[in-house]
Write a protein that holds these residues in place. Structure first.
Motif, PDB file in Angstrom:
ATOM      1  N   GLY A  44       0.881  -1.391  -0.181  1.00  0.00           N
ATOM      2  CA  GLY A  44       0.453  -0.382   0.530  1.00  0.00           C
ATOM      3  C   GLY A  44       0.721   1.714  -0.024  1.00  0.00           C
ATOM      4  N   GLN A  45       2.167   0.891  -0.430  1.00  0.00           N
ATOM      5  CA  GLN A  45       2.783   2.257  -0.102  1.00  0.00           C
ATOM      6  C   GLN A  45       3.826   2.245  -1.314  1.00  0.00           C
ATOM      7  N   ASN A  46       3.771   3.887  -1.835  1.00  0.00           N
ATOM      8  CA  ASN A  46       4.161   4.195  -2.651  1.00  0.00           C
ATOM      9  C   ASN A  46       6.067   3.988  -2.796  1.00  0.00           C
ATOM     10  N   LEU A  47       6.549   2.894  -4.014  1.00  0.00           N
ATOM     11  CA  LEU A  47       8.263   3.046  -3.911  1.00  0.00           C
ATOM     12  C   LEU A  47       8.892   4.559  -4.719  1.00  0.00           C
ATOM     13  N   PHE A  48       7.426   4.648  -5.762  1.00  0.00           N
ATOM     14  CA  PHE A  48       8.553   5.701  -6.198  1.00  0.00           C
ATOM     15  C   PHE A  48       7.148   7.492  -6.791  1.00  0.00           C
ATOM     16  N   LYS A  49       8.091   8.461  -6.497  1.00  0.00           N
ATOM     17  CA  LYS A  49       7.259   9.027  -6.940  1.00  0.00           C
ATOM     18  C   LYS A  49       6.823  10.252  -8.064  1.00  0.00           C
TER      19      LYS A  49
END
Length: 258
Positions: A44-49
């Motif tokens: 559920g967390q973004n690895l990249f922006k």
């Protein structure tokens, strides 16, 4: 796609080499934040922006890489590898960069690409001393050759009717094979929040392209969006016997306007 999957292991090196051969004298830099947001998550967390995509002047992708912040520090390794590739394959030096944030990106790209700094210096000199480039130095492929005297913009019924009368006389005086006017049209399209077109508006702009008596290419932009009906001479001209070449998609909107 089946062939690509089947033979990918054997043609991967060849494909990578072919991509590296593509020119990149002019590049466009674009950042996408949707791709990493929806496709690059872990628990559920973004690895990249963002996903940075760099294309050449004909839209071919020359480089793509992810970044974890907007800091230019994350651009540097990929751009350095790109610069080394250009040198290794004998490609043209980079001369122009398009970005949607010139103020923030300017110094970074000038510092990263020496050839870009040289190109900027040449432009600065021309602006400072007021000189114009010699015709022999102009790249014809990238130079706009449209003369503004070849384009007319008309908005009122009176001006449009007067123009159509003169145009009709000009066309009728030509040989039958030259009695051709090319036509295109634009109109507003109302879209929903998801981007799907919901409703088509009335005809807003009618574009007529033709050759004048000196065989110059001419264009007339007829702005119709504020008119409640088509000018009389224009309507008669469109439904008359003159030979046209047009895209048929405009006709339904023309009847709506008329």
């Amino acid at each position: 796609m089946h062939i690509y999957k089947t033979f990918h292991s054997t043609i991967k090196d060849f494909l990578n080499t072919e991509v590296k051969k593509r020119g990149a004298k002019f590049i466009s830099v674009n950042a996408s934040y949707k791709e990493p947001k929806h496709l690059c998550q872990y628990h559920g967390q973004n690895l990249f922006k963002g996903l940075i995509t760099i294309t050449n002047k004909i839209g071919e992708i020359r480089m793509q890489f992810h970044v974890v912040t907007d800091d230019h520090e994350h651009f540097w390794p990929s751009l350095l590898a790109f610069l080394n590739t250009l040198k290794a394959y004998g490609r043209h030096d980079l001369e122009l960069v398009f970005t949607d944030n010139v103020h923030a990106d300017r110094h970074f790209y000038l510092d990263t690409f020496p050839s870009l700094l040289e190109a900027q210096g040449r432009l600065d000199i021309k602006v400072t001393d007021g000189t114009m480039p010699n015709e022999n130095d102009i790249n014809k492929e990238n130079t706009c050759t449209v003369d503004d005297t070849q384009i007319r913009v008309l908005s009122s019924k009176g001006a449009i009717n007067e123009f159509i009368t003169a145009l009709e006389e000009n066309i009728q005086g030509k040989p039958p094979e030259d009695q051709v006017i090319r036509l295109d049209a634009e109109w507003n399209v109302l879209t929903a929040s998801h981007g799907m077109g919901m409703q088509t508006g009335k005809l807003a702009l009618l574009i007529l392209a033709y050759k004048d008596s000196d065989r110059r290419h001419m264009a007339a932009l007829l702005r119709l969006h504020k008119l409640s009906s088509l000018p009389d001479r224009l309507l008669c001209f469109l439904v008359g016997g003159t030979k046209f070449s047009w895209e048929p998609c405009w006709w339904g909107n023309l009847k709506t306007r008329a």
